[in-house]
Design a protein around this motif. Sequence first.
Motif, PDB file in Angstrom:
ATOM      1  N   LEU A  81      52.580   8.861 -67.791  1.00 52.26           N
ATOM      2  CA  LEU A  81      53.837   9.420 -67.286  1.00 52.26           C
ATOM      3  C   LEU A  81      53.652   9.924 -65.867  1.00 52.26           C
ATOM      4  O   LEU A  81      52.624  10.520 -65.532  1.00 52.26           O
ATOM      5  N   GLY A  82      54.680   9.685 -65.040  1.00 51.75           N
ATOM      6  CA  GLY A  82      54.672  10.146 -63.661  1.00 51.75           C
ATOM      7  C   GLY A  82      55.349   9.132 -62.764  1.00 51.75           C
ATOM      8  O   GLY A  82      55.730   8.035 -63.211  1.00 51.75           O
ATOM      9  N   PRO A  83      55.507   9.457 -61.492  1.00 52.05           N
ATOM     10  CA  PRO A  83      56.119   8.511 -60.548  1.00 52.05           C
ATOM     11  C   PRO A  83      55.315   7.217 -60.486  1.00 52.05           C
ATOM     12  O   PRO A  83      54.106   7.238 -60.252  1.00 52.05           O
ATOM     13  N   VAL A  84      55.990   6.099 -60.674  1.00 52.46           N
ATOM     14  CA  VAL A  84      55.304   4.806 -60.760  1.00 52.46           C
ATOM     15  C   VAL A  84      54.495   4.518 -59.500  1.00 52.46           C
ATOM     16  O   VAL A  84      53.317   4.140 -59.568  1.00 52.46           O
ATOM     17  N   ASP A  85      55.113   4.709 -58.331  1.00 51.60           N
ATOM     18  CA  ASP A  85      54.429   4.392 -57.081  1.00 51.60           C
ATOM     19  C   ASP A  85      53.211   5.292 -56.861  1.00 51.60           C
ATOM     20  O   ASP A  85      52.175   4.843 -56.359  1.00 51.60           O
ATOM     21  N   VAL A  86      53.342   6.556 -57.240  1.00 50.90           N
ATOM     22  CA  VAL A  86      52.227   7.497 -57.049  1.00 50.90           C
ATOM     23  C   VAL A  86      51.043   7.102 -57.928  1.00 50.90           C
ATOM     24  O   VAL A  86      49.883   7.090 -57.480  1.00 50.90           O
ATOM     25  N   ILE A  87      51.300   6.764 -59.203  1.00 50.45           N
ATOM     26  CA  ILE A  87      50.217   6.390 -60.115  1.00 50.45           C
ATOM     27  C   ILE A  87      49.561   5.094 -59.671  1.00 50.45           C
ATOM     28  O   ILE A  87      48.333   4.964 -59.663  1.00 50.45           O
ATOM     29  N   ARG A  88      50.386   4.121 -59.283  1.00 55.07           N
ATOM     30  CA  ARG A  88      49.826   2.848 -58.821  1.00 55.07           C
ATOM     31  C   ARG A  88      48.950   3.062 -57.584  1.00 55.07           C
ATOM     32  O   ARG A  88      47.858   2.496 -57.467  1.00 55.07           O
ATOM     33  N   GLU A  89      49.447   3.871 -56.658  1.00 56.34           N
ATOM     34  CA  GLU A  89      48.696   4.110 -55.427  1.00 56.34           C
ATOM     35  C   GLU A  89      47.395   4.841 -55.718  1.00 56.34           C
ATOM     36  O   GLU A  89      46.348   4.506 -55.151  1.00 56.34           O
ATOM     37  N   LYS A  90      47.449   5.817 -56.632  1.00 54.12           N
ATOM     38  CA  LYS A  90      46.236   6.574 -56.927  1.00 54.12           C
ATOM     39  C   LYS A  90      45.205   5.684 -57.619  1.00 54.12           C
ATOM     40  O   LYS A  90      44.013   5.745 -57.312  1.00 54.12           O
ATOM     41  N   ALA A  91      45.663   4.862 -58.568  1.00 52.89           N
ATOM     42  CA  ALA A  91      44.741   3.943 -59.236  1.00 52.89           C
ATOM     43  C   ALA A  91      44.133   2.974 -58.230  1.00 52.89           C
ATOM     44  O   ALA A  91      42.927   2.665 -58.291  1.00 52.89           O
ATOM     45  N   ARG A  92      44.950   2.528 -57.292  1.00 56.23           N
ATOM     46  CA  ARG A  92      44.466   1.610 -56.265  1.00 56.23           C
ATOM     47  C   ARG A  92      43.448   2.303 -55.363  1.00 56.23           C
ATOM     48  O   ARG A  92      42.395   1.746 -55.042  1.00 56.23           O
ATOM     49  N   ASP A  93      43.751   3.542 -54.965  1.00 53.94           N
ATOM     50  CA  ASP A  93      42.835   4.281 -54.093  1.00 53.94           C
ATOM     51  C   ASP A  93      41.490   4.535 -54.776  1.00 53.94           C
ATOM     52  O   ASP A  93      40.445   4.558 -54.123  1.00 53.94           O
ATOM     53  N   LEU A  94      41.529   4.731 -56.090  1.00 53.77           N
ATOM     54  CA  LEU A  94      40.304   4.998 -56.835  1.00 53.77           C
ATOM     55  C   LEU A  94      39.565   3.721 -57.222  1.00 53.77           C
ATOM     56  O   LEU A  94      38.466   3.778 -57.777  1.00 53.77           O
ATOM     57  N   GLY A  95      40.190   2.579 -56.948  1.00 53.62           N
ATOM     58  CA  GLY A  95      39.570   1.299 -57.290  1.00 53.62           C
ATOM     59  C   GLY A  95      39.517   1.046 -58.781  1.00 53.62           C
ATOM     60  O   GLY A  95      38.621   0.348 -59.267  1.00 53.62           O
ATOM     61  N   LEU A  96      40.483   1.579 -59.539  1.00 54.32           N
ATOM     62  CA  LEU A  96      40.484   1.444 -60.998  1.00 54.32           C
ATOM     63  C   LEU A  96      41.271   0.223 -61.438  1.00 54.32           C
ATOM     64  O   LEU A  96      42.272  -0.139 -60.824  1.00 54.32           O
ATOM     65  N   ASP A  97      40.824  -0.379 -62.526  1.00 56.08           N
ATOM     66  CA  ASP A  97      41.510  -1.533 -63.102  1.00 56.08           C
ATOM     67  C   ASP A  97      42.228  -1.091 -64.366  1.00 56.08           C
ATOM     68  O   ASP A  97      41.649  -1.060 -65.447  1.00 56.08           O
ATOM     69  N   LEU A  98      43.509  -0.744 -64.224  1.00 56.72           N
ATOM     70  CA  LEU A  98      44.318  -0.330 -65.375  1.00 56.72           C
ATOM     71  C   LEU A  98      45.200  -1.461 -65.880  1.00 56.72           C
ATOM     72  O   LEU A  98      46.029  -1.252 -66.754  1.00 56.72           O
ATOM     73  N   ARG A  99      45.020  -2.643 -65.308  1.00 52.24           N
ATOM     74  CA  ARG A  99      45.782  -3.825 -65.718  1.00 52.24           C
ATOM     75  C   ARG A  99      47.273  -3.495 -65.808  1.00 52.24           C
ATOM     76  O   ARG A  99      47.944  -3.792 -66.798  1.00 52.24           O
ATOM     77  N   LEU A 100      47.784  -2.903 -64.745  1.00 49.44           N
ATOM     78  CA  LEU A 100      49.159  -2.412 -64.758  1.00 49.44           C
ATOM     79  C   LEU A 100      50.187  -3.530 -64.775  1.00 49.44           C
ATOM     80  O   LEU A 100      51.356  -3.299 -65.084  1.00 49.44           O
ATOM     81  N   ASP A 101      49.775  -4.741 -64.448  1.00 54.24           N
ATOM     82  CA  ASP A 101      50.736  -5.839 -64.370  1.00 54.24           C
ATOM     83  C   ASP A 101      50.738  -6.720 -65.610  1.00 54.24           C
ATOM     84  O   ASP A 101      51.496  -7.668 -65.687  1.00 54.24           O
TER      85      ASP A 101
END
Length: 697
Positions: free
Chosen positions: A415-435
Motif C-alpha cells: 500500500l502507498g503511492p504507486v509512483d513512490v513505491i516503484r521509484e523506491k524499489a528501483r532506487d534500491l535495485g530490488l526485483d519485486l516483479r511489479l509488472d
Amino acid sequence: MIYVARSVYVTGLDAGGGKSAIALGVAELLSRRVRRIGVFRPFTRKDDDPIVALLRDHYGMPPAAAATGVRYDEAALMLARGQVDAMVGLILERFHEVERGCDAVVIVGTDFGAPDGGEGEPTFPDELGMNLRLARELGAPLLPVVDGDGRSAADLDTAIRGARQAVAGHSVVAIVANRVAPELRSGVQADLDGTPVYAVPRVAAVSAPTVAEVVQVLNATPLLGSSPQALDRDVLDIVVGGATVPTFLDHVGDGCLVVTPGDRSDLIVAAMAAHFAGLASISGLVLTLGIEPDPRVVSLVGRFRGEVPVISVREDSFDTVGRLTGLEGALTAQNQRKVTAAIGAFEASVDVPELTARLDVTRSDGVTPLMFEFELIERAREDLRHVVLPEGTEERVLRAAEQLLRRGVCELTLLGPVDVIREKARDLGLDLRLDDSGARIVDPNASQWRNEFAATYAKLREHKGMTVDKAWDQVGDVNYFGTLMVQSGRADAMVSGCVHPTADTIRPAFEIIKTAAGVSIASSVFFMCLADRVLVYGDCAINPDPNPEQLADIAISSAATAERFGVEPRVAMLSYSTGISGFGADVDKVAHATELVRKRRPDLPVVGPIQYDAAVDPSVAATKMPGSEVAGHATVLIFPDLNTGNNTYKAVQRSAGAVAVGPVMQGLRKPVNDLSRGATVRDIVSTVAITAIQAAS
C-alpha cells in the motif's frame, strides 16, 4: 530407494555447474531436519574456501563444523609420490572431525579445474573417479550436478543420461540439472531408472555480478553512489554508450550497466534521467578513458534522488567490456539477496518432500531458530495466501517483499503511492516483479475501493457516530485500508507496524475484524527461539492487566497458537509464587485463571501459579513442584500482566540471544499482526510467513 545417511555428496561432472547454489539448497533442506549441520570440501584451492565460507556464514556454523581436506597443490604432490591412499586417509580423518560434531554434513566435490581460486592451479586426472571413491569412503550418497548452461534440449538430455551412467553402481539420491534455460525445464525427464531428476533454472539474480564485483574486477574508482546498498545492484546486461541520446535510450533496460567515455556528458545525464524517470532501472555507470566528467555534470547528476553507482576506469570502453564479458557473481552469505534467490530457485524446482524422504535424515528432537524459521517458510509455501503490507514505502518492507517473492512464501499487496513505491524499489535495485506475477501496489487515496470501504466502515461504527464522509477520510489511512482489504476478502491477512505504533495496527483490527466467536479478548504471543527449543510467551504486547477470565482466555489461545506452529503445548501460568508458597491478590488471580483453564480445557496440560525457573528448569521443578508433568518442561508461558511479560521477553531476547518472532496476534476472526518498529528484514519475513500460515489454518 531411501538412504539413511548423515551426509550427502554434491559433485559436478565437469567444471562449473553452480555447485555452490545446489549445496546451499541441500543445506537449507537439512537445516529443517537437524540442529547441527556441517560442510566439508575434500579439496580446496583456498584456505578459506568460498563454498565452505558461504554455508558456514549463512548457517552460523561453529569453526569445527566447516572444514576442508587438502589443498590441490598438496594433492598433486601426494599423487605424484604415489600416496593416493595416504591422501584419502587424510581427507577421511579431517571429515570425521567435522562429522563428530554434526547431525548432517554437506560434502561438496572437486572443481574439475575450474578457476575458483586461480586459473592454472594444480589438479589431477580422473577427478570424477576420485569423487566417487570419496563418496563411498565417506558413506555419503551422491547428488550429481549437471551444468545446463547454454545446452540445447538434446544436449541436456544426453548430459543427464551420461551423468546417470557415470555414477552407475553408486548410491544416488537424485540428479540435478542446474542453470537450465527456463523454457527447457518442462522437457527434462523427471525420473531416470528410478532416480529423480530435477531441473533448476538459470536465475539472473543468482549468476549476475554486482556492481561491487565490477568495481573489484576493473579496479575502478567510485565517483558517486558508493554505499553498500548501491553497490549491491545486480548487473544483468552491459550497454556501451557511443551513439546519440535517442539511439542510446532505445537500448537501455532494467539492470543494465552503462559503459561510456567520461566526456560523454550527454549520455551520462541521459542515463541518470532514464533511471529516475522510470524508463529503466540501471545498475550503474562505468566512465572510461580515465576521464572524469565536468564538475557541473557531476553536480547535476548528484542532485537526482536516490543512489546510482558511477565509477571510473582508465581503460577504453572496448577493453572494459572485454574484462566484464563472462563475469559471474559470487554467491556469498553477505549477499542475502542472492542467497534468497538461489534457495528460492532450488525450492521451486526440487520435490523437497521426496528428496528429504530419500535422504531420510533423522529429525532432531530439539528445534533451533533456523529450523523454526525455515519450517515457517515451508508451511506458508504449501498453501499460498495473500498478505497486504500497508507500509509499502518503507525500505525494510520492500527488501522483505523481495525475499518473500523469491521464496514463494505468499502473494503480496503493497500500500502507498504507486509512483513512490516503484521509484523506491528501483532506487534500491530490488526485483519485486511489479509488472507481472510479483507484488501488487494499491494507493488507498486513489483506489476504486475507497468508497466501498468508507460505506463499510461507517456502518460498522455508526454506533460511535461515524458518517460516510468521516469514514472516507479514515479509510485513506493505510492501516485502515489494509484491514478493510482483509475484511472484504481482497487479502487474507495483514502485517504492519514497522513505522507505526502498535495501536495504529491493532485498533483497526479491533474495530473492523473483531474477535473470533468464543474468544473474549484478543491477545498476542512471541515465539522465543532459544538455542535448542522454541517457547511461546503470552501476552507480552497487548493487554496491560488481564483479569482471571481474560488470563485464562489468553492461555487457551496461546496453547492453540503453539500447537498450530508445531510446539506441543504445556502451559505454565506464571507468578512470583509456585503452588501455595505465596499469597496475595496477584497470586490469587493466577490461581483462579489456572482453574478456569482446567475447567474449559481439561485435556490441556497446565500448571499454576508457578515461577519461571520452576516452569522451564527440570532440576528446580523437582524441588518446587515434584511430580508435575508441566513443571520444568513448560513450552507455553503465560505472564500475569503486560509489565512482566514485555520486560521478560526483552530481557531473554537481549541477554540470552534468543530470536523473538512476533508479536503474533491471536483471537481475531482474521489474522492481523504487528511488527516492532525496530523490526529487521528477517523479522518481517518470519512474521509474514506466520501470518500466512494463520490465514491458511
